[in-house]
Design an enzyme around this catalytic site. Structure first.
Site, PDB file in Angstrom:
ATOM      1  CB  THR A  17      13.590  -1.312 -23.215  1.00  0.00           C
ATOM      2  OG1 THR A  17      13.595  -0.392 -22.298  1.00  0.00           O
ATOM      3  CG2 THR A  17      11.885  -0.640 -24.074  1.00  0.00           C
ATOM      4  NE  ARG A  21      18.013  -6.118 -26.942  1.00  0.00           N
ATOM      5  CZ  ARG A  21      17.128  -5.314 -27.118  1.00  0.00           C
ATOM      6  NH1 ARG A  21      17.991  -3.929 -27.300  1.00  0.00           N
ATOM      7  NH2 ARG A  21      16.449  -5.267 -28.149  1.00  0.00           N
ATOM      8  CB  SER A 112      17.230  -4.500 -30.939  1.00  0.00           C
ATOM      9  OG  SER A 112      16.748  -3.623 -32.459  1.00  0.00           O
ATOM     10  CG  HIS A 113      19.517  -0.550 -31.419  1.00  0.00           C
ATOM     11  ND1 HIS A 113      18.854  -1.141 -31.159  1.00  0.00           N
ATOM     12  CD2 HIS A 113      20.495   0.364 -30.553  1.00  0.00           C
ATOM     13  CE1 HIS A 113      18.506  -0.780 -30.014  1.00  0.00           C
ATOM     14  NE2 HIS A 113      19.359  -0.299 -29.951  1.00  0.00           N
ATOM     15  CE  LYS A 125      11.271  -9.193 -29.086  1.00  0.00           C
ATOM     16  NZ  LYS A 125      10.610  -7.346 -30.357  1.00  0.00           N
ATOM     17  CG  ASP A 276      16.824  -2.763 -36.127  1.00  0.00           C
ATOM     18  OD1 ASP A 276      16.180  -3.300 -37.244  1.00  0.00           O
ATOM     19  OD2 ASP A 276      17.155  -2.562 -34.457  1.00  0.00           O
ATOM     20  CG  ASP A 278      16.115  -7.244 -34.315  1.00  0.00           C
ATOM     21  OD1 ASP A 278      16.298  -5.363 -35.090  1.00  0.00           O
ATOM     22  OD2 ASP A 278      14.734  -6.384 -33.219  1.00  0.00           O
ATOM     23  CG  ASP A 280      12.780  -3.759 -34.521  1.00  0.00           C
ATOM     24  OD1 ASP A 280      14.053  -3.174 -35.111  1.00  0.00           O
ATOM     25  OD2 ASP A 280      12.880  -3.868 -33.294  1.00  0.00           O
ATOM     26  NE  ARG A 281      16.486   0.884 -32.618  1.00  0.00           N
ATOM     27  CZ  ARG A 281      16.056   1.377 -31.919  1.00  0.00           C
ATOM     28  NH1 ARG A 281      17.719   2.150 -31.935  1.00  0.00           N
ATOM     29  NH2 ARG A 281      16.344   0.847 -30.758  1.00  0.00           N
ATOM     30  CD  GLU A 362       9.348   2.864 -29.241  1.00  0.00           C
ATOM     31  OE1 GLU A 362       9.493   3.180 -28.071  1.00  0.00           O
ATOM     32  OE2 GLU A 362       9.777   2.009 -29.664  1.00  0.00           O
ATOM     33  CB  SER A 364      14.342   4.697 -30.723  1.00  0.00           C
ATOM     34  OG  SER A 364      13.106   4.463 -30.741  1.00  0.00           O
ATOM     35  CE  LYS A 375      11.502  -0.398 -32.681  1.00  0.00           C
ATOM     36  NZ  LYS A 375      12.472  -0.861 -31.108  1.00  0.00           N
ATOM     37  NE  ARG A 495      17.876   4.652 -25.004  1.00  0.00           N
ATOM     38  CZ  ARG A 495      18.665   4.818 -25.302  1.00  0.00           C
ATOM     39  NH1 ARG A 495      20.342   5.540 -25.985  1.00  0.00           N
ATOM     40  NH2 ARG A 495      19.122   3.742 -25.676  1.00  0.00           N
TER      41      ARG A 495
HETATM   42  C1  G1P Z   1      15.008   1.641 -26.718  1.00  0.00           C
HETATM   43  C2  G1P Z   1      14.574   2.747 -27.375  1.00  0.00           C
HETATM   44  C3  G1P Z   1      13.214   2.322 -27.299  1.00  0.00           C
HETATM   45  C4  G1P Z   1      12.427   0.569 -28.125  1.00  0.00           C
HETATM   46  C5  G1P Z   1      13.795  -0.154 -27.837  1.00  0.00           C
HETATM   47  C6  G1P Z   1      13.827  -1.187 -28.421  1.00  0.00           C
HETATM   48  O1  G1P Z   1      15.179   1.724 -25.781  1.00  0.00           O
HETATM   49  O2  G1P Z   1      14.613   4.164 -26.807  1.00  0.00           O
HETATM   50  O3  G1P Z   1      12.455   3.547 -28.275  1.00  0.00           O
HETATM   51  O4  G1P Z   1      11.449   0.862 -28.585  1.00  0.00           O
HETATM   52  O5  G1P Z   1      15.043   0.659 -27.835  1.00  0.00           O
HETATM   53  O6  G1P Z   1      14.545  -0.912 -29.672  1.00  0.00           O
HETATM   54  P1  G1P Z   1      16.163   1.786 -24.294  1.00  0.00           P
HETATM   55  O7  G1P Z   1      17.332   1.854 -24.551  1.00  0.00           O
HETATM   56  O8  G1P Z   1      16.108   3.177 -24.698  1.00  0.00           O
HETATM   57  O9  G1P Z   1      15.158   1.611 -23.315  1.00  0.00           O
HETATM   58 ZN    ZN Z   2      15.439  -4.160 -33.441  1.00  0.00          ZN
END
Ligand code: G1P
Ligand code: ZN
Length: 542
Positions: A17, A21, A112-113, A125, A276, A278, A280-281, A362, A364, A375, A495
């Protein structure tokens, strides 16, 4: 001296996504990083002499990978690299730097998170010249290349000193170490009414911001405390740590528990927020009230005109499919377009570039706008602050007035983490098989109105993306969505997104679990989560 090093492909370098990773030890395999970086460069054309941006969220292994990426960029013919001091750039700041300096693209190092540390997660990325995550045609090409790669190129040179701002040469390539915060903070000043926010803080408005020992600390300290005059200590956990202090830098009610508790206390500040790993959240909590990311998107869209950067109004709103339809009601009221995209920020880029949407979000905890192509956590926090400073009402009052006007979309996401991959795939496949028969059936007291496997046709470039999540719509506007995560690094994560629309203000005060009880029961009945995964309850509810 440029060295050409023979290598053999790895078969698991498919970007998910949001980039590639894996666990740190996986990335530490010989040539693993080099293969992926070379696969990125091999999939790009005409970048000789051009500028590349490199930065990361400061997690464990960040500095090592930056040195490799710099030397490979030099060996592959880039003319200049802009890199954040200490190897730091938040994801939205990297997006902005790419755009501001008209760079060819950027490499962002982040998971990310996800947690960080020697045995935790890492990620790489690629972002294109518009500042946004590479769309699928790029990520597919990178993956294809990674399957065939036979060699990579790297400059033999001493490491670049990342801690001193200034310019040095790496072979023929110029390396500019830049202040990671300055350009981003300047951009925020153009979008928001800093005077009004400053006046609010001066008047005693209180806020708690949890940077979660991640990349946003320096950004939040500079903007909130230095520029907007919030008292010292407003930013908590403000020093980025390679392992985020051992926590998940995920701004949700589970991992940002301390902030949640602060905001639910009797003497809570007026406003609480977190970001988060990085940057962006975002997480938004008012005194005594958590604002779901889906509601936050709708509220920000409805009130954005209060900020100078959006005074002219919005062109449209875009949301990912699993995000609640609260934003749709705002778009309808404003008479602007609403776009429903697959999960992942990369699908918003075209809509933003084409001027179809101004604000995106989103469920998330991601919200952002056309100011960058990622984001942006602090952006969302600042837009909230701008709205609060001008409306001079509490978060709760603003949220409840919004529900009264537009109706309330009760919403929750249930995550089942690290389940067996085969069981997860079977669960989704079984649902997919049953799709044609579902309409008209009754489950747990709800009647199914429609069901499909979400597919997206990009209105700008005509590309299509299938299998983006199973949607089951019930009569009355409730909905359950099932999809597998594309960012997890162990096993599979299921999810389940649950939503119910409630127009009647007299019923806006229910607890979310109570409001969603029927939809939750229907989702279990449809998917057989317990039987198939052995889990009796979700690991995380957001
Ligand atoms: C998750 C979130 C999605 C977000 C992505 C990157 O992806 O659900 O909305 O864009 O992290 O931060 P997922 O693990 O669901 O594929
Ligand atoms: Zn992030």
């Amino acid at each position: 001296m440029i060295r050409t090093v023979p290598t053999t492909p790895f078969d698991d370098q498919k970007p998910g996504t949001s980039g590639l990773r894996k666990k740190v030890p996986h990335f530490q395999q010989p040539n693993y990083v080099e293969n992926f970086v070379q696969s990125i460069f091999d999939s790009l054309e005409n970048f000789a002499g051009k500028t590349l941006v490199i930065g990361g969220d400061g997690r464990y292994f960040n500095r090592e990978v930056i040195q490799v990426a710099l030397k490979m960029a030099a060996a592959n013919g880039f003319g200049r690299v802009l890199v954040g001091r200490g190897g730091i750039l938040s994801t939205p700041a990297a997006s902005h730097v790419i755009r501001k300096f008209r760079a060819f693209g950027g490499i962002i190092l982040s998971a990310s998170h996800n947690p960080g540390g020697p045995t935790e997660d890492f990620g790489i990325k690629y972002n294109i010249g518009n500042g946004g995550p590479a769309p699928e045609k790029y990520t597919n090409a990178i993956y294809a290349r990674s399957r065939e790669i036979t060699e990579y190129r790297i400059l033999e040179a001493p490491d670049v000193d990342l801690d001193v701002i200034g310019t040095t040469m790496l072979g023929q390539m110029q390396v500019e170490v830049i202040d990671p915060v300055a350009d981003y903070a300047a951009l925020m000043e153009t979008l928001f009414d800093f005077d009004a926010i400053r006046a609010a803080f001066a008047g005693g408005f209180r806020m708690a911001f949890d940077a979660m020992s991640a990349v946003t600390g320096p950004y939040a300290t500079e903007i909130l405390e230095n520029r907007l005059g919030a008292p010292r200590g407003t930013v908590r956990n403000g020093t980025p740590l390679p392992d985020f202090g051992g926590h998940h830098p995920d701004p949700n009610l589970v991992h940002a528990r301390d902030l949640h508790d602060t905001m639910m206390a009797a003497d809570a500040p007026d406003f609480g927020a977190a970001s988060d790993g990085d940057g962006d959240r975002n997480l938004i909590i008012g005194r005594g009230i958590f604002v779901t990311p889906s509601d936050s998107l709708a509220l920000l869209a409805a009130n954005a005109h209060l900020a100078p950067g959006y005074a002219a109004g919005l062109k449209g709103i875009a949301r990912s499919m699993p995000t609640s339809a609260a934003a749709d009601r705002v778009a309808e009221a404003l008479g602007i377009g609403i776009y429903e995209t697959p999960t992942g920020w990369k699908f918003f880029g075209n809509l933003l570039d084409a001027g179809l949407a101004t604000i995106c979000g989103e469920e998330s905890a991601g919200t952002g706008s056309d100011h960058v192509r990622e984001k942006d956590g602090l952006w969302a926090v600042l837009l909230w602050l701008n709205i609060l400073a001008l409306r001079k009402q509490s978060v709760r009052d603003i949220v409840e007035a919004h529900w009264a006007e537009h109706g309330r979309n009760y919403y929750a996401r249930h995550d089942y983490e690290a389940i067996e991959t085969a069981a997860a795939n079977d669960l989704v496949a079984a649902l997919r098989d049953r799709l044609p028969d579902l309409p008209g059936q009754e489950v747990a007291g709800l009647t199914i109105a429609a069901a499909d496997d979400f597919a997206y046709l990009d209105p700008v470039d005509g590309s299509s993306s299938a299998h983006q999540g199973i949607r089951v719509l019930f009569e009355g506007g409730s909905r359950a969505v099932f999809r597998l995560s594309g960012t997890g690094t162990s096993g599979a994560t299921l999810r389940v997104y649950l939503e119910r629309f409630e127009p009647d203000p007299a019923r806006h005060g229910l607890a979310t679990a109570e409001a969603l009880a029927e939809v939750i029961a229907a989702a279990e009945a449809l998917a057989g989560i317990r039987a198939r995964t052995g889990r009796t309850q979700p690991d995380v509810i957001t």
